[in-house]
Design a protein around this motif. Structure first.
Motif, mmCIF file in Angstrom:
data_model
loop_
_atom_site.group_PDB
_atom_site.id
_atom_site.type_symbol
_atom_site.label_atom_id
_atom_site.label_comp_id
_atom_site.label_asym_id
_atom_site.label_seq_id
_atom_site.Cartn_x
_atom_site.Cartn_y
_atom_site.Cartn_z
ATOM 1 N N SER A 116 2.568 43.878 12.983
ATOM 2 C CA SER A 116 1.774 42.807 13.569
ATOM 3 C C SER A 116 0.443 43.356 14.087
ATOM 4 O O SER A 116 0.231 44.567 14.170
ATOM 5 N N ALA A 117 -0.435 42.435 14.465
ATOM 6 C CA ALA A 117 -1.771 42.830 14.926
ATOM 7 C C ALA A 117 -1.693 43.638 16.216
ATOM 8 O O ALA A 117 -2.423 44.620 16.383
ATOM 9 N N ASP A 118 -0.806 43.241 17.138
ATOM 10 C CA ASP A 118 -0.719 43.993 18.392
ATOM 11 C C ASP A 118 -0.141 45.390 18.185
ATOM 12 O O ASP A 118 -0.516 46.337 18.873
ATOM 13 N N GLU A 119 0.746 45.548 17.212
ATOM 14 C CA GLU A 119 1.261 46.883 16.892
ATOM 15 C C GLU A 119 0.171 47.750 16.273
ATOM 16 O O GLU A 119 0.087 48.952 16.550
#
Length: 182
Positions: free
Chosen positions: A2-5
């Motif tokens: 994901s983007a936050d990862e």
């Protein structure tokens, strides 16, 4: 992923990065800013598209120096100057050309290293002399080419090609390159 990862991974790599990698990326950012600002401050009307395309390309070149972003950035700046800039030799042209040379060399240096690499400072010393030589010789060759261009000298293309060849040879020798890899 994901983007936050991805952001978390990128921030972890940034924290792990050595001083040399961060310094190379700062040189990319500063020289790119100079290459963007100097043509924008000139009295001739710069294309409005240059900053709109140049800023995202510069940011991409800082984050991903091994991508095509730096080359496209240099192309946008050069084309913006060629389309609307004066055809005369000026100090703003010299400063922009030197900034583009420094950006090119810093991007080539940073592209060899992952963002999380820890590189000793001796690596920078090996890069410094060829980079300084190229940066100083660029305006000299541009000035000589401008003088030859308006002088109508027979064989001026051969003189320009010889100057570029001598510059490449000088940079090669100052970089202490060897032809054999043994």
């Amino acid at each position: 992923m994901s983007a936050d990862e991805k952001i978390t991974l990128w921030l972890a790599q940034l924290r792990a990065a050595g001083c040399t990698v961060v310094l190379a990326r700062l040189v990319i950012a500063l020289s790119g800013a100079v290459a963007l600002v100097v043509p924008a401050l000139q009295p001739w009307d710069e294309l409005d598209l240059v900053p709109y395309v140049g800023v995202p390309l510069l940011l991409a070149a800082v984050v991903l120096p091994d991508s095509l972003a730096a080359m496209l950035f240099m192309l946008v700046i050069a084309l913006g100057w060629l389309m609307r800039g004066p055809a005369t030799f000026s100090w703003s042209l010299v400063l922009t050309a030197a900034a583009l040379v420094i950006l090119h060399l810093a991007t080539a240096f940073a592209a060899q290293l992952p963002s999380y690499a820890r590189v000793p400072h001796t690596t920078l010393r090996r890069w410094w002399l060829p980079a300084a030589t190229a940066t100083l010789l660029t305006p000299l060759i541009a000035g000589a080419a401008a003088l030859i261009h308006h002088a109508n000298v027979p064989g001026s293309l051969a003189v320009t090609a010889a100057a570029i060849t001598l510059t490449a040879l000088t940079i090669w020798l100052t970089a202490d390159q060897k032809l054999n890899r043994d």
